[in-house]
Design a protein around this motif. Sequence first.
Motif, short mmCIF file in Angstrom:
data_model
loop_
_atom_site.label_atom_id
_atom_site.label_comp_id
_atom_site.label_asym_id
_atom_site.label_seq_id
_atom_site.Cartn_x
_atom_site.Cartn_y
_atom_site.Cartn_z
N ASN A 67 0.86 -1.23 0.03
CA ASN A 67 -0.07 -0.03 0.18
C ASN A 67 0.86 1.12 -0.11
OD1 ASN A 67 -1.46 2.26 2.14
ND2 ASN A 67 -2.73 1.46 0.31
N CYS A 68 1.98 1.22 0.52
CA CYS A 68 2.97 2.38 0.70
C CYS A 68 3.44 2.78 -0.81
CB CYS A 68 4.32 2.03 1.50
SG CYS A 68 4.97 3.37 1.76
N PHE A 69 3.73 1.82 -1.33
CA PHE A 69 4.17 1.73 -2.81
C PHE A 69 3.02 2.34 -3.81
CE2 PHE A 69 5.02 0.21 -7.02
CZ PHE A 69 6.07 0.62 -7.40
N ILE A 70 1.78 1.78 -3.72
CA ILE A 70 0.70 2.23 -4.35
C ILE A 70 0.46 3.75 -3.87
CG2 ILE A 70 -1.79 2.17 -4.88
CD1 ILE A 70 -1.18 -0.88 -4.58
N SER A 71 0.38 4.08 -2.66
CA SER A 71 0.13 5.61 -2.62
C SER A 71 1.10 6.57 -2.70
CB SER A 71 -0.06 5.48 -0.88
OG SER A 71 -0.92 4.72 -0.33
N CYS A 72 2.36 5.94 -2.83
CA CYS A 72 3.53 7.14 -3.38
C CYS A 72 3.25 7.32 -4.74
CB CYS A 72 4.80 6.55 -3.01
SG CYS A 72 5.43 6.51 -1.14
N PHE A 73 3.10 6.15 -5.47
CA PHE A 73 3.19 6.66 -6.95
C PHE A 73 1.93 6.87 -7.64
CE2 PHE A 73 7.20 4.26 -5.90
CZ PHE A 73 7.96 5.23 -6.45
N CYS A 74 0.73 6.33 -6.86
CA CYS A 74 -0.53 6.78 -7.26
C CYS A 74 -1.70 6.65 -6.48
CB CYS A 74 -1.03 5.64 -8.64
SG CYS A 74 -2.50 5.93 -9.53
N PRO A 75 -1.68 7.86 -5.65
CA PRO A 75 -2.36 8.08 -4.14
C PRO A 75 -3.81 8.04 -4.69
CG PRO A 75 -1.21 9.96 -4.82
CD PRO A 75 -0.81 9.07 -5.82
N CYS A 76 -4.00 8.37 -5.98
CA CYS A 76 -5.54 8.41 -6.22
C CYS A 76 -6.25 6.91 -5.92
CB CYS A 76 -5.86 8.75 -7.54
SG CYS A 76 -4.90 7.96 -8.89
N ILE A 77 -5.57 5.80 -6.11
CA ILE A 77 -6.26 4.50 -6.04
C ILE A 77 -6.39 4.40 -4.44
CG2 ILE A 77 -5.64 1.91 -6.03
CD1 ILE A 77 -4.00 2.55 -8.60
N THR A 78 -5.44 4.57 -3.64
CA THR A 78 -5.72 4.50 -2.16
C THR A 78 -6.86 5.48 -1.69
OG1 THR A 78 -3.48 3.87 -2.02
CG2 THR A 78 -4.47 4.94 0.20
N PHE A 79 -6.83 6.67 -2.23
CA PHE A 79 -7.98 7.41 -1.60
C PHE A 79 -9.25 7.13 -2.21
CE2 PHE A 79 -10.68 10.92 -2.70
CZ PHE A 79 -10.89 11.69 -1.45
#
Length: 186
Positions: A67-79
Amino acid sequence: MYPSVNDAQRCSADGYLGPAPASGIPSTSPAQPYAPPLPYVTTTLRGQGQAGQWSTGLCHCCDDPANCFISCFCPCITFGQISEIADRGSSSCAGNGVIYGLLLMTGFACLYSCCYRSKLRGQYDLEESPCVDCLVHFCCETCALCQEYRELKNRGFDMGIGWEANVDRRNRGVTAAPILARGMTR
C-alpha cells in the motif's frame, strides 16, 4: 450558596427534597419528587487499539509496503478505496479517485482528502493526531492516506473489494479469508 449535607439529607414523608437543582431540563411541576437524571450512555464502535487512538501511527508505512508503494506513486487509488468505505458506498472508488487525481494536479487534493480523514475520525471516534487533519494531509499526504488505509484494514475491511462486497461478507458472517490446509507432507 450550596445546600449543606444536612439540608440534602432532610427528606419529607413523600420523598420530596425541595426544589430540584437547575439541570437545564424543564420540569412539569415543582411538586414532583426529584429524580436524578439518567446517566449519559454512549455506544461507539471501536476497533483494535485503545479508545480513540489510531491502530497504527502516521509514519508506520512499512507495516504495509504494498500500500505504501501504491500510495506513493498513485495516491488516487488509495484515496478512492478509503473514500468509498468512508462514504459507506454512496460514492464510487473510481469517481473519487478521478476527482482526487484532477485535484492533485492543481495542488488542492490535500483539502479534499482531509475532509475524508475528518469523516473517518468521526465514524470511529479517533483522535485528531498528531495535529489537525488539514495539516496532516498538507505536510504528509502519502503517510496520511496510508494510515487511513491501514486503519480501515485493521477494522476488518478488505480494501480491494469495496463497500458492497464488504457488507455482503459481513452479512454472511465471513470475517476473514478462509485458510486453506495444505496437503499431506512427509
